[in-house]
Write a protein that holds these residues in place. Structure first.
Motif, mmCIF file in Angstrom:
data_model
loop_
_atom_site.group_PDB
_atom_site.id
_atom_site.type_symbol
_atom_site.label_atom_id
_atom_site.label_comp_id
_atom_site.label_asym_id
_atom_site.label_seq_id
_atom_site.Cartn_x
_atom_site.Cartn_y
_atom_site.Cartn_z
ATOM 1 N N LEU A 18 0.887 -1.138 -0.042
ATOM 2 C CA LEU A 18 -0.035 -0.010 0.157
ATOM 3 C C LEU A 18 1.009 1.258 0.134
ATOM 4 O O LEU A 18 0.606 2.282 -0.714
ATOM 5 N N GLN A 19 1.970 1.376 0.719
ATOM 6 C CA GLN A 19 2.901 2.651 0.842
ATOM 7 C C GLN A 19 3.530 2.636 -0.477
ATOM 8 O O GLN A 19 3.543 3.961 -0.911
ATOM 9 N N ALA A 20 3.840 1.728 -1.149
ATOM 10 C CA ALA A 20 4.750 1.781 -2.301
ATOM 11 C C ALA A 20 3.821 2.289 -3.551
ATOM 12 O O ALA A 20 4.244 3.081 -4.172
ATOM 13 N N VAL A 21 2.436 1.879 -3.401
ATOM 14 C CA VAL A 21 1.495 2.267 -4.571
ATOM 15 C C VAL A 21 1.537 3.603 -4.319
ATOM 16 O O VAL A 21 1.520 4.575 -5.236
ATOM 17 N N PHE A 22 1.163 4.284 -2.845
ATOM 18 C CA PHE A 22 0.904 5.560 -2.717
ATOM 19 C C PHE A 22 2.089 6.354 -2.995
ATOM 20 O O PHE A 22 1.843 7.602 -3.680
ATOM 21 N N GLU A 23 3.119 5.947 -2.843
ATOM 22 C CA GLU A 23 4.414 6.807 -2.830
ATOM 23 C C GLU A 23 4.697 6.751 -4.578
ATOM 24 O O GLU A 23 5.143 7.783 -5.119
ATOM 25 N N ALA A 24 4.360 5.736 -5.171
ATOM 26 C CA ALA A 24 4.876 5.599 -6.536
ATOM 27 C C ALA A 24 3.638 6.323 -7.392
ATOM 28 O O ALA A 24 3.945 6.759 -8.510
ATOM 29 N N GLY A 25 2.205 6.557 -6.876
ATOM 30 C CA GLY A 25 1.343 6.869 -7.687
ATOM 31 C C GLY A 25 0.918 5.925 -8.858
ATOM 32 O O GLY A 25 0.247 6.432 -9.736
ATOM 33 N N ALA A 26 1.174 4.883 -8.576
ATOM 34 C CA ALA A 26 0.581 3.607 -9.560
ATOM 35 C C ALA A 26 0.962 2.360 -8.937
ATOM 36 O O ALA A 26 1.458 2.174 -8.089
ATOM 37 N N GLY A 27 0.081 1.512 -9.467
ATOM 38 C CA GLY A 27 0.223 0.163 -9.233
ATOM 39 C C GLY A 27 -1.245 -0.514 -9.460
ATOM 40 O O GLY A 27 -2.190 0.125 -9.633
ATOM 41 N N HIS A 28 -1.487 -2.099 -9.174
ATOM 42 C CA HIS A 28 -2.652 -2.579 -9.399
ATOM 43 C C HIS A 28 -2.959 -3.036 -8.010
ATOM 44 O O HIS A 28 -2.890 -4.345 -7.941
ATOM 45 N N ILE A 29 -3.349 -2.449 -7.020
ATOM 46 C CA ILE A 29 -3.384 -2.350 -5.519
ATOM 47 C C ILE A 29 -4.743 -3.721 -5.495
ATOM 48 O O ILE A 29 -4.325 -4.411 -4.427
ATOM 49 N N GLY A 30 -5.660 -3.509 -6.102
ATOM 50 C CA GLY A 30 -6.588 -4.581 -5.892
ATOM 51 C C GLY A 30 -6.282 -6.161 -6.063
ATOM 52 O O GLY A 30 -6.410 -6.944 -5.030
ATOM 53 N N GLY A 31 -5.520 -6.312 -7.232
ATOM 54 C CA GLY A 31 -5.266 -7.793 -7.270
ATOM 55 C C GLY A 31 -3.868 -8.074 -6.535
ATOM 56 O O GLY A 31 -3.664 -9.160 -6.423
ATOM 57 N N GLU A 32 -3.329 -6.990 -6.095
ATOM 58 C CA GLU A 32 -2.073 -7.196 -5.200
ATOM 59 C C GLU A 32 -2.650 -7.650 -3.910
ATOM 60 O O GLU A 32 -2.130 -8.773 -3.380
ATOM 61 N N MET A 33 -3.694 -7.133 -3.304
ATOM 62 C CA MET A 33 -3.957 -7.490 -2.087
ATOM 63 C C MET A 33 -4.711 -8.715 -2.132
ATOM 64 O O MET A 33 -4.841 -9.720 -1.204
ATOM 65 N N SER A 34 -5.448 -9.239 -3.317
ATOM 66 C CA SER A 34 -6.142 -10.420 -3.225
ATOM 67 C C SER A 34 -4.947 -11.619 -3.404
ATOM 68 O O SER A 34 -5.221 -12.826 -2.781
#
Length: 269
Positions: A18-34
């Motif tokens: 979560l922190q890395a997605v927020f800092e980078a301003g990008a990512g596929h967080i939904g599928g990462e969490m699953s």
């Protein structure tokens, strides 16, 4: 490690992701969490690996076919000792080796480049077949998305794996019911998966893919045929406002959302 220990590590990985997605301003967080519970069980319990020797010939192979959730793999690899943990902060920055899709030429622990969906399983079939041909004892595991299973290349690979009798191959389908922009049922719904894989001659296990006490025994199951684990998961698992929301496939939390998500994930630590 026991399920309680694995749960704790998975929560730590979720928070760093979560922190890395927020800092980078990008990512596929939904599928990462699953997918993080499955990655944690693999890297901290199931896979026979040596982080200081990432190319050890006897290592088990893991292929992240749903390569767009590369960040979850990077955080897991860092926590397991393949790369420095501080390197996660470079995700998507210029000249970083931690790109949006994993690169086996740059990142220790990555077995093959993935990103174009439908490639990881065919490559994994090749790895498992190579082990059979050479008498190697390693096993091959591959994680796909459920939307990714719409790719015809996957079904050709499934047929081949059964034909070759690849009992050293485990396919995990991250069945979170959503893909980019839509739910699975509103696009090309191939669910339920178990009867289809069984019809091809695979052993199939259905589990709660966010429950360690179900993930671990499924991954450790051994049989005489290729094995598919249909892992029922939640998109955005662990973060209340993200869970089972299609728009969190590729979205970044704002500052207020980030604070809420950090609080929720930290509370469970």
């Amino acid at each position: 490690m026991q399920p309680n220990d694995l749960d704790r590590i998975a929560r730590q990985i979720r928070l760093r992701d979560l922190q890395a997605v927020f800092e980078a301003g990008a990512g596929h967080i939904g599928g990462e969490m699953s997918a993080i519970d499955i990655l944690t069980a693999l890297y901290f319990r199931v896979l026979r690996i040596w982080p200081d020797q990432p190319k050890h010939p006897d290592r088990d192979r893991f292929v992240l076919s749903k390569g767009h959730v590369a960040l979850a793999l990077y955080v897991t690899l860092a926590k397991r000792g393949f790369i420095p943990e501080e390197e996660v902060a470079t995700f998507l920055k210029p000249h970083s080796r931690l790109n949006g899709h994993p690169n086996c030429n740059k990142v220790p622990g990555v077995e093959t480049n993935t990103g174009p969906l439908g490639h990881g399983l065919p490559v994994s079939v090749g790895m498992a077949k190579a082990a059979k041909l050479t008498g190697a004892a390693y096993r091959t595991y591959v994680l796909t998305g459920d939307g990714e299973m719409q790719e015809g290349s996957n079904w050709e690979a499934i047929a081949s794996a059964a034909q070759f009798g690849l009992d050293n191959l485990t396919l995990i389908i991250d069945h979170n019911r959503f893909q980019q922009g839509a739910s699975l049922k509103d696009t090309n719904n191939l669910a339920p998966f178990p009867p289809k894989l069984a019809a091809f001659g695979w052993d199939v296990t259905e589990i709660n893919g966010n429950a360690m006490d179900e993930i671990v025994p499924a991954l450790e199951k051994r049989g005489s045929r290729p094995h598919c684990i249909v892992a029922h998961t939640n998109k955005g698992h662990g973060i209340s406002f993200m869970q089972d929301k299609v728009d969190w496939h590729h979205k970044v939390p704002n500052a207020e959302q980030y604070k809420i998500a950090v609080a929720e994930l930290s509370e469970a630590l």
